[in-house]
Design an enzyme around this catalytic site. Structure first.
Site, PDB file in Angstrom:
ATOM      1  N   CYS A  52       0.846  -1.196   0.000  1.00 43.20           N
ATOM      2  CA  CYS A  52       0.000   0.000   0.000  1.00 43.20           C
ATOM      3  C   CYS A  52       0.879   1.242   0.000  1.00 43.20           C
ATOM      4  CB  CYS A  52      -0.911  -0.006   1.223  1.00 43.20           C
ATOM      5  SG  CYS A  52      -1.731   1.576   1.484  1.00 43.20           S
ATOM      6  N   CYS A  55       0.611   3.431   3.326  1.00 44.83           N
ATOM      7  CA  CYS A  55       1.055   2.929   4.627  1.00 44.83           C
ATOM      8  C   CYS A  55       2.373   3.609   5.046  1.00 44.83           C
ATOM      9  CB  CYS A  55       1.226   1.414   4.576  1.00 44.83           C
ATOM     10  SG  CYS A  55      -0.305   0.505   4.936  1.00 44.83           S
ATOM     11  N   HIS A 115      -3.818   0.466   8.134  1.00 49.07           N
ATOM     12  CA  HIS A 115      -4.357   0.148   6.817  1.00 49.07           C
ATOM     13  C   HIS A 115      -5.782  -0.392   6.901  1.00 49.07           C
ATOM     14  CE1 HIS A 115      -4.003  -1.063   2.580  1.00 49.07           C
ATOM     15  NE2 HIS A 115      -4.556  -2.210   2.917  1.00 49.07           N
ATOM     16  N   ASN A 155     -13.480   9.591  -1.282  1.00 51.60           N
ATOM     17  CA  ASN A 155     -14.132   8.519  -2.038  1.00 51.60           C
ATOM     18  C   ASN A 155     -13.845   7.240  -1.298  1.00 51.60           C
ATOM     19  OD1 ASN A 155     -15.153   9.928  -4.218  1.00 51.60           O
ATOM     20  ND2 ASN A 155     -13.208   9.841  -5.306  1.00 51.60           N
ATOM     21  N   SER A 163      -9.635   2.376  -5.142  1.00 45.68           N
ATOM     22  CA  SER A 163      -9.178   0.993  -5.072  1.00 45.68           C
ATOM     23  C   SER A 163      -8.361   0.709  -3.810  1.00 45.68           C
ATOM     24  CB  SER A 163      -8.350   0.665  -6.308  1.00 45.68           C
ATOM     25  OG  SER A 163      -7.361   1.652  -6.475  1.00 45.68           O
ATOM     26  N   HIS A 166      -6.933   1.763   2.395  1.00 47.13           N
ATOM     27  CA  HIS A 166      -6.288   2.555   3.456  1.00 47.13           C
ATOM     28  C   HIS A 166      -7.112   3.833   3.689  1.00 47.13           C
ATOM     29  CE1 HIS A 166      -2.478   3.367   5.759  1.00 47.13           C
ATOM     30  NE2 HIS A 166      -3.187   4.466   5.931  1.00 47.13           N
ATOM     31  N   HIS A 168      -8.276   7.231   3.800  1.00 45.45           N
ATOM     32  CA  HIS A 168      -7.705   8.497   3.329  1.00 45.45           C
ATOM     33  C   HIS A 168      -8.744   9.310   2.567  1.00 45.45           C
ATOM     34  CE1 HIS A 168      -7.499   6.164  -0.389  1.00 45.45           C
ATOM     35  NE2 HIS A 168      -7.277   7.281  -1.063  1.00 45.45           N
ATOM     36  N   GLN A 170      -9.074  13.369   0.230  1.00 39.46           N
ATOM     37  CA  GLN A 170      -8.330  14.286  -0.617  1.00 39.46           C
ATOM     38  C   GLN A 170      -8.754  15.718  -0.356  1.00 39.46           C
ATOM     39  OE1 GLN A 170      -7.725  13.098  -4.767  1.00 39.46           O
ATOM     40  NE2 GLN A 170      -9.090  11.381  -4.375  1.00 39.46           N
TER      41      GLN A 170
END
Ligand code: ZN
Length: 350
Positions: A52, A55, A115, A155, A163, A166, A168, A170
């Site tokens: 990832c 990570c 993660h 998203n 996809s 993890h 997160h 934006q």
């Protein structure tokens, strides 16, 4: 005109934020589904995934290594849609071929070094760190002279084109007001001028009185299915006090925001006992140097799932050519979200 039976008759509802209409067809909920069935990726099982790129300690595109971050971690998107230094240029051939250069920044915010977490599975104090990071980024990006708007969003899930599990989100900061914010700003301004009050403040007062579309809340925030919701389980997150940005929230309100984010995402996951996909994001005042007292901080959750973990709503046909349409009423959606447990199903199992 007499009142419509909103629970059984086709009708359209007005969205005062965008001033657009949505078609509601409650009688269609029983139609059989023979369309596409989605596969939802199972929740990530490992705390650390060496493959990832988000990570701690991972090497990202371009050879940069992530630090061993303990809480949140922010960096410039390696494949940014906007760049800070673009010379101001314009294309204008008559009124039909018009283009302008656009500058900005695209940031990635990792919510946690872990993660395998999601907002629904993080603690209030962990989410409070995310809120603080958003606020810091909003201030920093918003203070740059050419940045007029800072869009914080997430998203979640492959269904929404994300996809990487993890946790997160934006942040995109740019030079102009994006379409959705521009529409809302105009509606807020217009309403303020006619009533001298907040559009969403007045709306929240109505919803608190009617109770039928409320989902959950705390002392400072309320989550509800808006009267004009387009997505089946769409929600609107509102601050009880009228503030124009995350930055304007006081200490207690920042923790309350962390709490409501946890509450709403837990309810989403519990609805179909799955890691619920969505696009969510905040709408805040533009960062154009003006105060924008007409604005009212809020967040939108737009989840695509319709009737189970494997059937999603498509925006096609009439919706692309004419207007959005929904089958299940916002009132029924709110009742469903209220009826699920307030504790995450994975915690109830273990
Ligand atoms: Zn909005």
């Amino acid at each position: 005109m007499s009142a419509i039976d909103l629970a059984s008759r086709p009708h359209r509802r007005f969205n005062p934020l965008t001033r657009e209409w949505v078609l509601v067809s409650p009688q269609r909920t029983e139609r059989p589904w023979q369309g596409q069935v989605e596969n939802i990726a199972p929740e990530a099982q490992v705390r650390f995934d060496p493959n990832c790129y988000l990570c701690p300690g991972s090497v990202r595109a371009g050879g940069v290594r992530n630090p061993a971050y303990p809480t949140t971690f922010v960096f410039d998107n390696d494949f940014a849609a906007l760049k800070p230094e673009v010379p101001a240029q314009e294309v204008r051939e008559g009124e039909l071929l018009v283009a302008r250069s656009e500058t900005g920044r695209c940031r990635v915010v990792c919510y946690s070094p872990r993660h395998d977490l999601t907002m629904a599975r993080m603690s209030v104090s962990e989410l409070r760190a995310v809120v603080d990071t958003w606020i810091q980024e909003f201030a920093e990006l918003g203070n740059q002279p050419r940045v007029q708007s800072v869009q914080i969003f997430e998203n979640r899930g492959e269904m929404m084109g994300c996809s990487n599990p993890h946790p997160h989100g934006q942040i995109w900061a740019n030079e102009i007001l994006p379409n959705e914010l521009a529409k809302e700003l105009e509606s807020f301004g217009d309403y303020q001028q006619r009533h001298a009050t907040s559009l969403l403040g007045d709306y929240l007062a109505l919803e608190l009185e009617k109770q039928e579309r409320l989902v959950c809340g705390n002392g400072h925030f309320v989550a509800l299915v808006p009267y004009w919701a387009v997505w089946p389980f769409e929600t609107l997150l509102l601050s009880r006090r009228r503030v124009v940005s995350l930055e304007a929230l006081n200490d207690e309100e920042r923790t309350a925001l962390a709490d409501i984010l946890r509450q709403i995402t837990i309810r989403y996951d519990n609805l179909f006992q799955t890691s619920f996909p969505y696009t969510m994001g905040f709408h805040q005042r533009p960062t154009d140097g003006r105060e924008h007292p007409e604005f009212h901080l809020h967040a939108h959750f737009y989840p695509p799932l319709l009737r189970s973990a494997t059937v999603k709503k498509f925006m096609v046909g009439y919706e692309m050519l004419a207007m959005p349409q929904r089958d299940i009423t916002p009132e029924a959606a709110a009742a469903r979200l209220r009826s699920v447990p307030a504790t995450h199903y994975l915690e109830l199992i273990s």
